[in-house]
Design an enzyme around this catalytic site. Structure first.
Site, PDB file in Angstrom:
ATOM      1  N   SER A   1      66.207  26.996  82.119  1.00 32.00           N
ATOM      2  CA  SER A   1      67.227  26.002  81.781  1.00 32.00           C
ATOM      3  C   SER A   1      67.462  26.005  80.277  1.00 32.00           C
ATOM      4  CB  SER A   1      66.756  24.606  82.206  1.00 32.00           C
ATOM      5  OG  SER A   1      67.596  23.620  81.626  1.00 32.00           O
TER       6      SER A   1
ATOM      7  N   TYR B   1      60.229  18.654  82.353  1.00 31.65           N
ATOM      8  CA  TYR B   1      61.186  19.658  82.817  1.00 31.65           C
ATOM      9  C   TYR B   1      61.261  20.833  81.828  1.00 31.65           C
ATOM     10  CZ  TYR B   1      65.671  21.538  84.480  1.00 31.65           C
ATOM     11  OH  TYR B   1      66.667  22.349  84.954  1.00 31.65           O
TER      12      TYR B   1
HETATM   13  N1  LIG Z   1      72.459  21.852  87.260  1.00 31.75           N
HETATM   14  C1  LIG Z   1      72.121  22.131  86.013  1.00 31.75           C
HETATM   15  O1  LIG Z   1      72.732  21.654  85.060  1.00 31.75           O
HETATM   16  C2  LIG Z   1      70.975  23.062  85.730  1.00 31.75           C
HETATM   17  C3  LIG Z   1      70.802  23.524  84.428  1.00 31.75           C
HETATM   18  C4  LIG Z   1      69.752  24.377  84.148  1.00 31.75           C
HETATM   19  C5  LIG Z   1      68.894  24.779  85.155  1.00 31.75           C
HETATM   20  N2  LIG Z   1      69.086  24.322  86.415  1.00 31.75           N
HETATM   21  C6  LIG Z   1      68.149  24.787  87.442  1.00 31.75           C
HETATM   22  O2  LIG Z   1      68.866  25.356  88.506  1.00 31.75           O
HETATM   23  C7  LIG Z   1      68.094  25.255  89.702  1.00 31.75           C
HETATM   24  C8  LIG Z   1      68.967  24.716  90.809  1.00 31.75           C
HETATM   25  O3  LIG Z   1      69.307  23.386  90.509  1.00 31.75           O
HETATM   26  P1  LIG Z   1      70.714  22.738  90.917  1.00 31.75           P
HETATM   27  O4  LIG Z   1      71.365  22.340  89.665  1.00 31.75           O
HETATM   28  O5  LIG Z   1      71.433  23.604  91.867  1.00 31.75           O
HETATM   29  O6  LIG Z   1      70.197  21.383  91.592  1.00 31.75           O
HETATM   30  P2  LIG Z   1      70.228  20.895  93.105  1.00 31.75           P
HETATM   31  O7  LIG Z   1      69.470  19.613  93.093  1.00 31.75           O
HETATM   32  O8  LIG Z   1      71.615  20.895  93.600  1.00 31.75           O
HETATM   33  O9  LIG Z   1      69.390  22.015  93.872  1.00 31.75           O
HETATM   34  C9  LIG Z   1      67.994  22.098  93.812  1.00 31.75           C
HETATM   35  C10 LIG Z   1      67.490  22.391  95.218  1.00 31.75           C
HETATM   36  O10 LIG Z   1      66.061  22.524  95.168  1.00 31.75           O
HETATM   37  C11 LIG Z   1      65.560  21.937  96.345  1.00 31.75           C
HETATM   38  N3  LIG Z   1      64.149  21.589  96.205  1.00 31.75           N
HETATM   39  C12 LIG Z   1      63.602  20.572  95.501  1.00 31.75           C
HETATM   40  N4  LIG Z   1      62.268  20.541  95.674  1.00 31.75           N
HETATM   41  C13 LIG Z   1      61.976  21.570  96.513  1.00 31.75           C
HETATM   42  C14 LIG Z   1      60.767  22.048  97.086  1.00 31.75           C
HETATM   43  N5  LIG Z   1      59.578  21.468  96.826  1.00 31.75           N
HETATM   44  N6  LIG Z   1      60.823  23.124  97.919  1.00 31.75           N
HETATM   45  C15 LIG Z   1      62.012  23.714  98.192  1.00 31.75           C
HETATM   46  N7  LIG Z   1      63.185  23.290  97.697  1.00 31.75           N
HETATM   47  C16 LIG Z   1      63.169  22.230  96.860  1.00 31.75           C
HETATM   48  C17 LIG Z   1      66.438  20.719  96.560  1.00 31.75           C
HETATM   49  O11 LIG Z   1      66.346  20.232  97.898  1.00 31.75           O
HETATM   50  C18 LIG Z   1      67.807  21.255  96.204  1.00 31.75           C
HETATM   51  O12 LIG Z   1      68.476  21.779  97.338  1.00 31.75           O
HETATM   52  C19 LIG Z   1      66.892  24.380  89.361  1.00 31.75           C
HETATM   53  O13 LIG Z   1      65.758  25.205  89.133  1.00 31.75           O
HETATM   54  C20 LIG Z   1      67.323  23.705  88.073  1.00 31.75           C
HETATM   55  O14 LIG Z   1      66.222  23.337  87.287  1.00 31.75           O
HETATM   56  C21 LIG Z   1      70.102  23.475  86.739  1.00 31.75           C
END
Ligand SMILES: NC(=O)c1ccc[n+]([C@@H]2O[C@H](COP(=O)([O-])OP(=O)(O)OC[C@H]3O[C@@H](n4cnc5c(N)ncnc54)[C@H](O)[C@@H]3O)[C@@H](O)[C@H]2O)c1
Length: 267
Positions: free
Chosen positions: A149, A162
């Site tokens: 991230s 985080y």
């Molecule tokens: N959205 C952003 O701005 C952003 C920015 C940087 C990094 N990220 C990273 O991108 C990745 C995806 O996040 P997103 O933004 O799509 O969020 P999101 O919440 O839409 O998706 C995350 C998914 O992870 C699943 N999850 C949570 N705990 C879990 C577990 N123990 N086992 C299996 N699945 C689990 C959730 O059910 C969800 O479907 C994450 O690693 C997040 O840290 C997101």
């Protein structure tokens, strides 16, 4: 070694595993891999969301195998790998996308919050890397993609757990890349900027679940203003970076962090 341009970004005949596939970036990665020709094994704790993603994958004409999985549970992740091998006999791409965030200053962070973030983001990614590496080194090829991230590139109050977890993911990926390279396997990190997904929706979601559209618009505008490219990201911005890392186009790239962040951190 020669690969035609039209084949460099395709995944035809390959099997991909995507965790966190029930929502947001993981869902889009699953669909993008399917568009590139891969059959996809989708994993998440959210069973309902997984079925929706599977339907989107099948719409691309590829198979989707749904494996409800808590990535913080090592044996569940091993079962996920076995399910992928049972379905396809191979794992070519494994994307560890599942992740969680919590907001609190360090002085107010509970042990439960810290444990949750380390369990899902760090341990979950770690077990995914181990399972993927085992299957891929046995065949002598494959690409592992972890998700960090932009939060790890600058010090932002309130996201210590985080940010720390994502720095750990980036370092884990480098060590993994060094371990698996002699076996023909690559490992890289994609590091997204801010993308509206389930993870960010709390900013504009009211307690009753309705959307505060004014707050949402303001948030989008504020975030866009911090990015040199002057816009927020969308899941496909990250999924395309992941497709590059998954496909032969990146066959000489390993141990790297690919920042898809609109320029918010140029490291
Ligand atoms: N959205 C952003 O701005 C952003 C920015 C940087 C990094 N990220 C990273 O991108 C990745 C995806 O996040 P997103 O933004 O799509 O969020 P999101 O919440 O839409 O998706 C995350 C998914 O992870 C699943 N999850 C949570 N705990 C879990 C577990 N123990 N086992 C299996 N699945 C689990 C959730 O059910 C969800 O479907 C994450 O690693 C997040 O840290 C997101």
């Amino acid at each position: 070694m020669h690969t035609e341009l039209e084949n460099a970004f395709e995944l035809v005949g390959r099997a991909a595993v995507v965790t966190g596939a029930a929502s947001g970036i993981g869902r889009q990665a699953a669909v993008t891999f399917a568009q590139a020709g891969a059959d996809v094994v989708v994993a998440d704790v959210s069973a309902a969301g997984l079925e929706e993603t599977a339907a989107l994958v099948r719409k691309q004409g590829r198979t989707a195998t749904v494996v409800p999985t808590d990535v913080s549970d090592r044996s569940a992740v091993d079962r996920l790998a076995q399910a992928a091998l049972d379905a396809h006999g191979r794992i070519d791409v494994w994307a560890n996308v599942a992740g969680v965030i919590r907001y609190a200053p360090i002085v107010d962070t509970s042990e439960d919050e810290l444990d949750l973030i380390l369990s899902v983001n760090v341990k979950g990614t770690y077990w995914g890397c181990a399972a993927a590496a085992r299957a891929m080194t046995a065949r002598g090829s494959g690409s592992i993609i972890n998700v960090a991230s932009a939060g790890m590139d600058s010090a932002t109050p309130g996201i210590s757990c985080y940010a720390m977890s994502k720095s750990a993911v980036a370092m884990l990926t480098r060590t993994l890349a060094a371990e698996v390279a002699p076996h023909g396997v690559r490992a890289n990190t994609v590091s997204p900027g801010w993308v509206p997904t389930g993870m960010t929706a709390h900013y504009w979601t009211n307690e009753d679940g309705t959307v505060d559209e004014a707050r949402q618009r303001q948030m989008y505008a504020d975030r866009a203003a911090t990015a040199p490219l002057n816009r927020i990201g969308e899941p496909s911005d990250i999924a395309w970076a992941m497709l590059y890392l998954a496909a032969d186009a990146s066959r000489f790239v390993t141990g790297q962090i690919l920042r898809a962040n609109g320029g918010v951190a140029m490291v």
